[in-house]
Design a protein around this motif. Structure first.
Motif, mmCIF file in Angstrom:
data_model
loop_
_atom_site.group_PDB
_atom_site.id
_atom_site.type_symbol
_atom_site.label_atom_id
_atom_site.label_comp_id
_atom_site.label_asym_id
_atom_site.label_seq_id
_atom_site.Cartn_x
_atom_site.Cartn_y
_atom_site.Cartn_z
ATOM 1 N N ASP A 1 -9.387 -31.485 -8.630
ATOM 2 C CA ASP A 1 -9.516 -31.345 -10.079
ATOM 3 C C ASP A 1 -8.858 -30.056 -10.564
ATOM 4 N N HIS B 1 -12.714 -32.757 -3.578
ATOM 5 C CA HIS B 1 -12.489 -33.375 -4.890
ATOM 6 C C HIS B 1 -12.434 -32.327 -5.992
ATOM 7 N N HIS B 2 -13.265 -31.323 -5.872
ATOM 8 C CA HIS B 2 -13.272 -30.248 -6.880
ATOM 9 C C HIS B 2 -11.935 -29.510 -6.865
ATOM 10 N N TYR C 1 -5.109 -30.587 -10.400
ATOM 11 C CA TYR C 1 -4.702 -31.520 -11.450
ATOM 12 C C TYR C 1 -4.605 -30.809 -12.794
ATOM 13 N N GLN C 2 -5.630 -30.023 -13.089
ATOM 14 C CA GLN C 2 -5.663 -29.278 -14.367
ATOM 15 C C GLN C 2 -4.517 -28.262 -14.432
ATOM 16 N N GLY D 1 -9.068 -32.998 -14.263
ATOM 17 C CA GLY D 1 -9.060 -34.076 -13.277
ATOM 18 C C GLY D 1 -10.353 -34.857 -13.355
ATOM 19 N N SER E 1 -4.056 -40.627 -8.529
ATOM 20 C CA SER E 1 -4.000 -40.419 -9.971
ATOM 21 C C SER E 1 -2.784 -41.073 -10.596
ATOM 22 N N ASN F 1 -11.570 -38.180 -17.867
ATOM 23 C CA ASN F 1 -10.416 -37.541 -18.501
ATOM 24 C C ASN F 1 -9.554 -38.562 -19.254
ATOM 25 N N TYR G 1 -19.179 -34.617 -14.053
ATOM 26 C CA TYR G 1 -18.782 -34.181 -12.724
ATOM 27 C C TYR G 1 -20.002 -34.065 -11.827
#
Lengths: 168, 443
Positions: B163, B159-160, B166-167, B174, B81, B395, B440
């Motif tokens: 995210d 990956h979830h 990240y959030q 994410g 990212s 995003n 998503y």
């Protein structure tokens, strides 16, 4: 001025196409071409050479000027779809040939890899349309334009990819 | 799906990659991950992330013995990212797998802001994956979740989780649990593929011996539109991903190109030269009715929609060189948007409409640019010179694009802060024409 050049060229083509005598002369007198300056293709028909001199057309080395119809690829400048005078002359040879034989040709446009892919698809088409317009003005209207954009390069050299291929 | 044997090799290589602390000064680390033929071969080239959030992701309990190393997926995502500085495992003083076993002073020593621990345990339906995210400074757990998934969904859940992290850390969603679509070319074989956002698990959507270009997702992520050439003629196709069926929506005389779905999915903008010159049209997908949007002698192509569906950006050569223009989706006069550089093309809005990404040439080659909608200023995001097809993540904080490296076409991801964080290539041939899914994946 351009109109005049076209009339002259058509007349020249009539001479070249109608008789082989011109070509024989070139072979018998190779010293005619040996005298001319650098960058001149060996064996250019003197009438074509005269036409080029009269119109400030220089042999760029991209085309075989001793046999104009042997050139089946027309080249373009970067991001441009206009024909430089030398390329325009080659197209006109083909147009005259097509008009007199009632032939047909597919004009396949291409671009080099710079810039965006989709814009290049349109640029390839536009290059084909430029050649089509020149041919149509001389009476060769059995032409079809297609485009591959930047998708089918033939060389690592960008200039060789900026082209319209004449597919008979 | 990657066979397990290969995956062990992959895991070891990911570990090797992360054992070096990323030097803030620019340098390239290259780790090569070999994958089955026709799969995407991943090469990570990461610039040191200056000012990224320092985060430590401890290998989850059992992560080495399950089909996919979930904690590695998370580390790679966060590094990609461009906003995180992922602390190498070799620096870890210990390896907790539960918040209760965490001694925060160990992690403060490493200057970590955040810490992620977790477990993967077998369950009836496959695996139970649980994780906890901790704020090291405050010594608090700020997120903790558990998921039950079959073995073939371990990467998706990784990956979830990325995210969610990240959030929690940036306040923004994410974009890791998403798909990317792209075209590969090997010899004279072209293939439209869809893969995870990190290039794993590619699926073939369409194979052709003729070029495929101009990929575009529908807003619901169920369909992909693309252009396929055939003997120099071009057709716009829409393919339903689940059903595998496709239909030709534009096959007029001349060029048919540049499909772009409207935000409500009901219209498709496109560039057609059927009336003599490439112009922008909008097609109603239910009725196939066409509305002509532009009317000028230049090349008009590459339309893309504003997030509110009311206007279109497009590339036009009307002023000599390609520049970006904006026009109402109902037609009318177009206003020029780009005033810097000699070539601007392939523009698209970020989902919040505040930024536009595009190809921009300001004398140093074709680069990916970011245009601030308010100021109109274009910033160059990349330093290469043959970049094309930029596509925002959902995003708006990463851009996926195509470029050339070592003579081959590859894909790269650059963050909107200008850090190139990942490169994807295939073993043989080129990759190009990427498009990032606007939705998503389901868990």
């Amino acid at each position: 001025m351009k109109q005049m050049a076209k009339i002259i060229l058509v007349a020249l083509l009539a001479i070249v196409v109608a008789s082989c005598a011109g070509r024989k002369k070139m072979q018998e007198n190779p010293e005619i071409t040996a005298e001319t300056g650098e960058g001149i293709t060996a064996g250019i028909d003197p009438e074509i050479q005269a036409f080029m001199d009269a119109n400030g057309i220089v042999d760029s080395g991209r085309y075989n000027l001793s046999d104009p119809l042997s050139n089946k690829t027309i080249y373009f400048e970067y991001d441009s779809s206009s024909l430089d005078p030398e390329s325009d002359m080659i197209v006109q040879f083909h147009a005259q040939h097509l008009a007199s034989t009632n032939g047909s040709v597919v004009l396949e446009g291409h671009a080099d890899e710079r810039g965006s892919r989709e814009y290049n698809l349109s640029l390839g088409e536009r290059r084909g349309q430029t050649v089509q317009a020149v041919m149509s003005a001389i009476g060769a209207s059995n032409t079809d334009v297609v485009s591959y954009g930047e998708e089918k390069p033939v060389s690592e050299e960008y200039w060789q990819n900026r082209r319209v291929e004449l597919l008979y | 799906m990657i066979p397990q044997a290969n995956q062990q090799t992959v895991n070891n290589m990911i570990k090797m990659f992360f054992t070096q602390r990323l030097n803030p000064v620019l340098f390239a680390l290259i780790a090569v991950f070999a994958m089955p033929a026709n799969a995407v071969l991943e090469i990570d080239i990461t610039e040191g992330v200056i000012g990224g959030i320092p985060i430590a992701v401890v290998p989850f309990l059992n992560s080495q013995s399950v089909p996919q190393d979930v904690s590695s997926v998370i580390s790679s995502d966060l590094a990609r990212s461009g906003r995180f500085d992922v602390i190498p495992e070799t620096d870890f003083l210990n390896r907790p797998t539960d918040a209760r076993d965490v001694s925060f002073k160990d992690w403060r020593l490493l200057k970590a802001d955040a810490l992620v621990v977790g477990k993967i345990l077998p369950s009836a339906s496959g695996y139970q994956v649980s994780f906890q995210l901790m704020d090291v400074g405050r010594g608090l757990t700020i997120e903790g979740r558990s998921f039950n998934v079959p073995g073939n969904r371990l990467r998706v859940v990784g990956h979830h989780i990325s995210d969610i992290i990240y959030q929690a850390m940036t306040g923004k969603p994410g974009a890791f649990n998403t798909w990317i679509a792209y075209v590969t070319k090997s010899g004279s074989k072209y293939e439209l593929q869809i893969a995870d956002s990190d290039g794993y698990d590619p699926q073939s959507i369409r194979t052709s011996s003729e070029p495929i270009i101009a990929t575009a997702w529908s807003p619901d992520g169920r369909k992909v539109a693309y252009v396929e050439l055939n003997k120099g003629r071009s057709t716009i196709w829409i393919q339903d991903l689940a059903a595998g069926q496709r239909r030709a929506v534009a096959q007029f005389k001349g060029n048919n190109s540049s499909p772009a779905f409207s935000p409500d999915g009901r219209r498709l903008a496109m560039s057609l030269s059927k009336d003599g010159n490439p112009e922008i049209y909008v097609m109603d997908l239910a009725t196939s009715a066409l509305t002509r949007i532009t009317r000028d002698r230049g090349i008009d192509t590459e339309p893309s929609w504003s997030p509110d569906g009311r206007s279109l950006l497009f590339t036009s050569g009307r002023s000599g060189k390609p520049q970006i223009y904006k026009v109402s989706a109902a037609g009318g006069s177009a206003q020029r948007v780009t005033f810097q550089g000699k070539y601007n093309a392939k523009a698209s809005y970020s989902p919040d409409g505040t930024k536009i990404t595009l190809i921009t040439n300001q004398g140093q080659g074709d680069r990916i640019g970011l245009l601030d909608v308010k100021t109109g200023v274009i910033q160059q995001l990349t330093k290469s010179d043959l970049d094309e097809s930029p596509s925002f993540a959902l995003n708006g904080e990463m851009v996926l694009y195509a470029t050339k490296a070592g003579g081959s076409g590859v894909l790269s991801v650059v963050s909107d802060l200008g850090r190139v964080a990942q490169t994807l290539r295939v073993q043989q041939g080129d990759v190009r024409e990427p498009a990032w899914s606007p939705v998503y994946r389901k868990l």
